[in-house]
Scaffold this motif. Structure first.
Motif, PDB file in Angstrom:
ATOM      1  N   ASN A 132       0.844  -1.191   0.000  1.00  0.00           N
ATOM      2  CA  ASN A 132       0.000   0.000   0.000  1.00  0.00           C
ATOM      3  C   ASN A 132       0.887   1.253   0.000  1.00  0.00           C
ATOM      4  O   ASN A 132       1.021   1.933   1.021  1.00  0.00           O
ATOM      5  N   PRO A 133       1.544   1.572  -1.125  1.00  0.00           N
ATOM      6  CA  PRO A 133       2.508   2.689  -1.162  1.00  0.00           C
ATOM      7  C   PRO A 133       1.889   4.052  -0.900  1.00  0.00           C
ATOM      8  O   PRO A 133       2.619   4.999  -0.619  1.00  0.00           O
ATOM      9  N   ASP A 134       0.565   4.154  -0.989  1.00  0.00           N
ATOM     10  CA  ASP A 134      -0.093   5.423  -0.684  1.00  0.00           C
ATOM     11  C   ASP A 134      -0.823   5.383   0.652  1.00  0.00           C
ATOM     12  O   ASP A 134      -1.605   6.288   0.968  1.00  0.00           O
ATOM     13  N   GLY A 135      -0.574   4.336   1.449  1.00  0.00           N
ATOM     14  CA  GLY A 135      -1.226   4.206   2.743  1.00  0.00           C
ATOM     15  C   GLY A 135      -0.633   5.150   3.775  1.00  0.00           C
ATOM     16  O   GLY A 135       0.346   5.866   3.525  1.00  0.00           O
ATOM     17  N   PRO A 136      -1.196   5.164   4.970  1.00  0.00           N
ATOM     18  CA  PRO A 136      -0.760   6.120   6.006  1.00  0.00           C
ATOM     19  C   PRO A 136       0.696   5.932   6.420  1.00  0.00           C
ATOM     20  O   PRO A 136       1.416   6.912   6.593  1.00  0.00           O
ATOM     21  N   VAL A 137       1.158   4.675   6.573  1.00  0.00           N
ATOM     22  CA  VAL A 137       2.541   4.452   7.011  1.00  0.00           C
ATOM     23  C   VAL A 137       3.521   4.858   5.921  1.00  0.00           C
ATOM     24  O   VAL A 137       4.497   5.585   6.166  1.00  0.00           O
ATOM     25  N   ALA A 138       3.291   4.398   4.695  1.00  0.00           N
ATOM     26  CA  ALA A 138       4.191   4.735   3.594  1.00  0.00           C
ATOM     27  C   ALA A 138       4.218   6.240   3.341  1.00  0.00           C
ATOM     28  O   ALA A 138       5.275   6.821   3.063  1.00  0.00           O
ATOM     29  N   THR A 139       3.078   6.878   3.457  1.00  0.00           N
ATOM     30  CA  THR A 139       3.026   8.327   3.240  1.00  0.00           C
ATOM     31  C   THR A 139       3.775   9.073   4.333  1.00  0.00           C
ATOM     32  O   THR A 139       4.520  10.026   4.065  1.00  0.00           O
ATOM     33  N   ALA A 140       3.589   8.651   5.585  1.00  0.00           N
ATOM     34  CA  ALA A 140       4.268   9.332   6.693  1.00  0.00           C
ATOM     35  C   ALA A 140       5.781   9.172   6.605  1.00  0.00           C
ATOM     36  O   ALA A 140       6.530  10.100   6.937  1.00  0.00           O
ATOM     37  N   LEU A 141       6.254   7.999   6.158  1.00  0.00           N
ATOM     38  CA  LEU A 141       7.687   7.728   6.118  1.00  0.00           C
ATOM     39  C   LEU A 141       8.342   8.179   4.818  1.00  0.00           C
ATOM     40  O   LEU A 141       9.426   7.709   4.476  1.00  0.00           O
ATOM     41  N   ARG A 142       7.737   9.092   4.108  1.00  0.00           N
ATOM     42  CA  ARG A 142       8.362   9.630   2.901  1.00  0.00           C
ATOM     43  C   ARG A 142       9.324  10.777   3.195  1.00  0.00           C
ATOM     44  O   ARG A 142      10.056  11.195   2.310  1.00  0.00           O
ATOM     45  N   THR A 143       9.311  11.285   4.414  1.00  0.00           N
ATOM     46  CA  THR A 143      10.206  12.387   4.760  1.00  0.00           C
ATOM     47  C   THR A 143      11.329  11.881   5.664  1.00  0.00           C
ATOM     48  O   THR A 143      11.111  11.015   6.522  1.00  0.00           O
ATOM     49  N   PRO A 144      12.534  12.420   5.507  1.00  0.00           N
ATOM     50  CA  PRO A 144      13.650  11.999   6.373  1.00  0.00           C
ATOM     51  C   PRO A 144      13.375  12.211   7.852  1.00  0.00           C
ATOM     52  O   PRO A 144      13.845  11.431   8.685  1.00  0.00           O
ATOM     53  N   LEU A 145      12.621  13.261   8.208  1.00  0.00           N
ATOM     54  CA  LEU A 145      12.336  13.497   9.617  1.00  0.00           C
ATOM     55  C   LEU A 145      11.613  12.314  10.225  1.00  0.00           C
ATOM     56  O   LEU A 145      12.005  11.806  11.294  1.00  0.00           O
ATOM     57  N   MET A 146      10.550  11.842   9.583  1.00  0.00           N
ATOM     58  CA  MET A 146       9.773  10.750  10.148  1.00  0.00           C
ATOM     59  C   MET A 146      10.536   9.427  10.106  1.00  0.00           C
ATOM     60  O   MET A 146      10.388   8.584  10.998  1.00  0.00           O
ATOM     61  N   VAL A 147      11.376   9.258   9.104  1.00  0.00           N
ATOM     62  CA  VAL A 147      12.181   8.033   9.044  1.00  0.00           C
ATOM     63  C   VAL A 147      13.168   7.991  10.211  1.00  0.00           C
ATOM     64  O   VAL A 147      13.335   6.951  10.863  1.00  0.00           O
ATOM     65  N   THR A 148      13.810   9.112  10.501  1.00  0.00           N
ATOM     66  CA  THR A 148      14.759   9.125  11.617  1.00  0.00           C
ATOM     67  C   THR A 148      14.041   8.985  12.964  1.00  0.00           C
ATOM     68  O   THR A 148      14.587   8.377  13.894  1.00  0.00           O
ATOM     69  N   LEU A 149      12.824   9.512  13.076  1.00  0.00           N
ATOM     70  CA  LEU A 149      12.055   9.297  14.302  1.00  0.00           C
ATOM     71  C   LEU A 149      11.698   7.827  14.469  1.00  0.00           C
ATOM     72  O   LEU A 149      11.807   7.256  15.562  1.00  0.00           O
ATOM     73  N   ALA A 150      11.247   7.197  13.393  1.00  0.00           N
ATOM     74  CA  ALA A 150      10.906   5.774  13.456  1.00  0.00           C
ATOM     75  C   ALA A 150      12.125   4.944  13.811  1.00  0.00           C
ATOM     76  O   ALA A 150      12.037   3.980  14.595  1.00  0.00           O
ATOM     77  N   ARG A 151      13.271   5.310  13.264  1.00  0.00           N
ATOM     78  CA  ARG A 151      14.500   4.587  13.581  1.00  0.00           C
ATOM     79  C   ARG A 151      14.852   4.747  15.062  1.00  0.00           C
ATOM     80  O   ARG A 151      15.235   3.772  15.739  1.00  0.00           O
ATOM     81  N   ALA A 152      14.733   5.984  15.609  1.00  0.00           N
ATOM     82  CA  ALA A 152      15.072   6.223  17.010  1.00  0.00           C
ATOM     83  C   ALA A 152      14.134   5.482  17.955  1.00  0.00           C
ATOM     84  O   ALA A 152      14.555   5.008  19.021  1.00  0.00           O
ATOM     85  N   GLN A 209      -1.600  -0.162  13.641  1.00  0.00           N
ATOM     86  CA  GLN A 209      -2.854  -0.241  14.396  1.00  0.00           C
ATOM     87  C   GLN A 209      -3.945   0.605  13.729  1.00  0.00           C
ATOM     88  O   GLN A 209      -3.661   1.643  13.117  1.00  0.00           O
ATOM     89  N   PRO A 210      -5.218   0.171  13.854  1.00  0.00           N
ATOM     90  CA  PRO A 210      -6.326   0.903  13.205  1.00  0.00           C
ATOM     91  C   PRO A 210      -6.458   2.352  13.672  1.00  0.00           C
ATOM     92  O   PRO A 210      -6.930   3.200  12.915  1.00  0.00           O
ATOM     93  N   ARG A 211      -6.023   2.646  14.911  1.00  0.00           N
ATOM     94  CA  ARG A 211      -6.163   4.019  15.396  1.00  0.00           C
ATOM     95  C   ARG A 211      -5.266   4.987  14.644  1.00  0.00           C
ATOM     96  O   ARG A 211      -5.477   6.202  14.680  1.00  0.00           O
ATOM     97  N   LEU A 212      -4.253   4.460  13.961  1.00  0.00           N
ATOM     98  CA  LEU A 212      -3.357   5.306  13.162  1.00  0.00           C
ATOM     99  C   LEU A 212      -3.776   5.206  11.702  1.00  0.00           C
ATOM    100  O   LEU A 212      -3.062   4.709  10.848  1.00  0.00           O
ATOM    101  N   ALA A 213      -4.977   5.711  11.423  1.00  0.00           N
ATOM    102  CA  ALA A 213      -5.590   5.490  10.111  1.00  0.00           C
ATOM    103  C   ALA A 213      -5.163   6.508   9.064  1.00  0.00           C
ATOM    104  O   ALA A 213      -5.485   6.341   7.886  1.00  0.00           O
ATOM    105  N   THR A 214      -4.452   7.571   9.463  1.00  0.00           N
ATOM    106  CA  THR A 214      -4.005   8.577   8.498  1.00  0.00           C
ATOM    107  C   THR A 214      -2.521   8.844   8.711  1.00  0.00           C
ATOM    108  O   THR A 214      -1.948   8.534   9.773  1.00  0.00           O
ATOM    109  N   ALA A 215      -1.892   9.414   7.690  1.00  0.00           N
ATOM    110  CA  ALA A 215      -0.474   9.754   7.806  1.00  0.00           C
ATOM    111  C   ALA A 215      -0.243  10.759   8.928  1.00  0.00           C
ATOM    112  O   ALA A 215       0.766  10.687   9.644  1.00  0.00           O
TER     113      ALA A 215
END
Length: 743
Positions: free
Chosen positions: A310-330, A344-350
């Motif tokens: 799902n490349p246009d889903g909430p997770v893929a969309t949120a992790l398109r920026t370096p800021l969010m990728v580095t936060l996820a890594r940390a 989780q379903p509660r995180l239904a949007t980017a």
């Protein structure tokens, strides 16, 4: 000794003459040193140019060490830089970006073939390929603009050769184009964030102006979008006005904000505009797999599968920026957390995914509540800083701004009480109460300081000095006589001198009145007391409260020599005054008084010279180093002031009333001046007000007691970033989250 070889009836006359000549010689020595001191070592154009090139080379080393350490803390190269790419922003690129600078006599210039596509791995090559050396980096919030600018800075420094411009990263959010021209602001930022060292220049800002004028600095201006919206077009206009023909620059901004500024004004002349592209799912997966310990990599598998499916889903969309990728890594790569929470379903949007990552950052940075502060306390403290010490108008977390978060009456209460003791000792309790109330009401209000004598003189003095600079003159004999090359502004020194003169005049008048009926010694004591009280009180009306740390450094070798020299000059002057007093009063005690007073003022003068002596070392400043320097200066000045005032007052009152009666006034005046003098007092210094505010906020639970240790710790853990002598939040998104969380 010549006095003993003349007739006894002529000894007094010769003593007075020699005393006056000796005192005059001491004063003349101090002026001659001021006149000739800055010229030591020659001032030929070649030697000046060589000295400036040396400063630029030292600045390059300091900038590189500063930002290499910051890059290591941000883990930009662990395991490798997150490779962002860019494409040309056609609409916002100046059509003549590929033309070289026009030369005299050229009818036309050939356009270079410079493609504007690339990625992080070739950023330095890309910049050097631009004929004009002017780059505008655009992208949405969190797209990696600041990291790209930092990477470019480090690579340019690695390639730099002597004589080339030094790239310096400067956040633009500190600039108000409506109040200060770009070049003046750049010079101020260089002087504030770096200890610029040159034995030829005592004024760091003048040295910074020389570096900018000789094109030895390449400004990398980060965050045009963080300026107030109405000022952005003016900012670009000022940048173009400063660039001229050959200067280079790098500017970062959010795309939409830069477009709006260009539509309202102009684009950067000959500037190539590029826009950063979103990260692809494959690149994000490769980076997170490489950054996560092998036993925990499998925890990412559900997330990677969701991103691929799902490349246009909430997770893929949120992790398109370096800021969010580095936060996820940390949060999930460096800690034993379960990354599948992102599904989780509660995180239904980017947006909800991004909010979740921002909310988990503090808990990831402080996972162990048994050691160090708890994550909940850290969140409360950081939120307090976001609300009170940071914001669009003042984004920096500067330790000297802490006083603004505490009530002004609390911050200035110690100075009000100490000063009231001095005023009350001379004028009585009613005057003491009036003085204390006036200090508490007025000292904390910056608006009232424009009506101080310094505030009134500031405009005319700045206009006059600007005229001198524009006309190319150096002020002639006025330069050494009134100290145009001194760090302290001329209007401040004039206002301070006026206040001290007022205190001396009132003291002399009081002494003359008392002398008519009470004798010489009592007249001296009463005159000294009244003059000191008036001098302390009028200091709050003549000069403004200093709001930034002192630019002082102890230069051990050269500073110690200057200190000893000025103490000797003070002793010479004191001997002259003492011999004159002996000739008039026929008492050798006058010589002792003269030496003591001369020594005291020599120590004050020498200490200020030592604190203000130029250094030949250029270093990057830090929050801790600026606080240490300001604390050292505040303690040294107040201790010297206490010694000088208490000794002088004690001698005067001892002659008039005896030793026992002199103890109280010597203590009151000495401590009062040491604590409450508006120029050199401990509690009126930047460090003194910071210490009072920190104690107040810690008592109320707003901040920890070890405030600087807390800032250093949050910086090491990746919640803050360091920019010169101040801290800032890791990203504006993190700051906005804290404000939202509080609301």
């Amino acid at each position: 000794m010549l006095i003993f070889f003349v007739r006894q009836d002529q000894a007094a006359g010769w003593g007075a003459v020699l005393g006056v000549l000796t005192a005059a010689a001491g004063l003349l020595l101090s002026q001659l040193e001021r006149f000739f001191g800055p010229r030591a070592g020659g001032s030929s154009p070649k030697s000046e140019a060589d000295a400036l090139l040396k400063v630029a080379d030292q600045l390059a080393v300091a900038v590189r060490e500063q930002w290499e350490a910051e890059a290591a803390l941000r883990r930009l190269n662990d395991p490798w830089p997150l490779n962002v790419s860019w494409t040309k922003e056609e609409e916002l690129t100046d059509p003549i970006y590929a033309l070289p600078a026009a030369r005299a006599g050229d009818a036309r210039a050939a356009r270079a073939d410079v493609p504007l596509d690339g990625d992080l791995a070739q950023v330095a090559d890309f910049f050097e390929s631009l004929p004009g050396g002017r780059l505008v980096i655009l992208g949405p919030l969190g797209s990696g603009k600041s990291v790209l600018a930092l990477t470019l800075l480090l690579e340019l420094l690695e390639r730099r050769v002597p004589g080339r411009p030094v790239p310096v990263l400067i956040p633009l959010n500190r600039w108000n184009p409506a109040e200060i021209p770009l070049e003046e602001w750049l010079a101020d930022q260089l002087a504030t964030n770096y200890q610029l060292g040159s034995p030829r220049h005592r004024d760091a800002r003048e040295l910074a102006r020389r570096l900018l004028h000789d094109n030895l600095v390449l400004p990398i201006l980060d965050g045009l979008d963080e300026l107030a919206e109405p000022t952005r077009p003016q900012a670009i206009t000022d940048v173009n006005g400063w660039l001229g023909r050959d200067r280079q620059i790098v500017l970062t901004s959010r795309t939409n904000e830069y477009r709006a500024a260009v539509l309202a004004g102009d684009a950067v002349t000959r500037g190539a505009a590029v826009v950063l592209q979103p990260l692809g799912c494959a690149r994000v997966e490769e980076y997170l797999r490489g950054a996560t310990a092998r036993p925990r990599v499998r925890r990412w598998d559900p997330v990677f599968a969701e991103m691929r499916d799902n490349p246009d889903g909430p997770v893929a969309t949120a992790l398109r920026t370096p800021l969010m990728v580095t936060l996820a890594r940390a949060i999930y790569g460096d800690r034993p957390g379960d990354a599948a929470i992102l599904l989780q379903p509660r995180l239904a949007t980017a947006g909800l995914v991004e909010e979740h990552l921002l909310g988990e950052l503090i808990r990831a940075a402080y996972p162990d509540e048994r050691r160090g502060p708890q994550a909940g306390d850290v969140q409360v403290w950081l939120t307090f800083l976001a609300r009170n010490l940071s914001g669009r108008d003042r984004p920096d977390i500067a330790w000297w701004h802490l006083e603004t978060a505490a009530p002004a009456a609390v911050v200035h209460a110690p100075a009000a009480v100490a000063g009231a003791c001095v005023v009350g000792f001379v004028f009585g309790p009613v005057a003491a109460v009036v003085f204390a109330v006036a200090v508490l009401l007025l000292a904390g209000d910056r608006r009232t300081e424009r009506w101080s004598l310094e505030g009134i003189l500031k405009g005319p003095m700045n206009a006059w000095l600007r005229g001198l600079r524009e006309s190319g003159t150096r002020g002639g004999l006025l330069t050494p006589l009134i100290g145009l090359n001194e760090k302290t502004p001329l209007e401040r020194r004039l206002a301070l001198g006026a206040g001290r003169v007022l205190g001396m005049v009132t003291g002399l008048i009081q002494g003359f009145v008392v002398y008519q009926t009470g004798g010489l010694y009592r007249a001296v004591a009463e005159g000294v007391g009244l003059g000191l009280a008036v001098g302390l009180a009028d200091g709050y009306l003549t000069i403004s409260t200093r709001s930034e740390p002192s630019e002082v450094r102890f230069a051990s070798r050269r500073g110690a020599v200057a200190f000893v020299r000025h103490v000797a000059i003070g002793c010479v002057t004191g001997v002259g005054v003492g011999v004159t007093a002996w000739a008039i009063s026929a008492s050798w005690f006058g010589v002792l008084v003269g030496i003591l007073v001369g020594l005291a003022f020599g120590v004050i003068d020498g200490l200020n010279i030592w604190l203000d002596v130029s250094t030949d070392v250029t270093l990057a400043l830090s929050p801790r180093s600026t606080r240490r320097a300001e604390r050292l200066a505040a303690l040294a000045r107040s201790l010297t002031l206490f010694t000088t005032i208490s000794v002088t007052t004690g001698i005067a009152y001892t002659f008039a009333y005896g030793v026992r009666a002199a103890v109280l006034p010597a203590t009151v005046f000495g401590l009062g001046y040491a604590l409450a003098d508006h120029l050199m007092g401990l509690t009126t210094s930047v460090w003194g007000r910071y210490a009072v505010a920190k104690a107040w906020l810690a008592l109320r639970g707003r901040l920890p007691w070890r405030f600087m240790d807390f800032l250093d710790d949050t910086h090491r853990r990746g919640l803050l970033r360091r920019v010169g002598a101040v801290y800032q939040f890791r990203h504006v998104r993190f700051q906005e989250y804290l404000l939202t969380w509080h609301n």
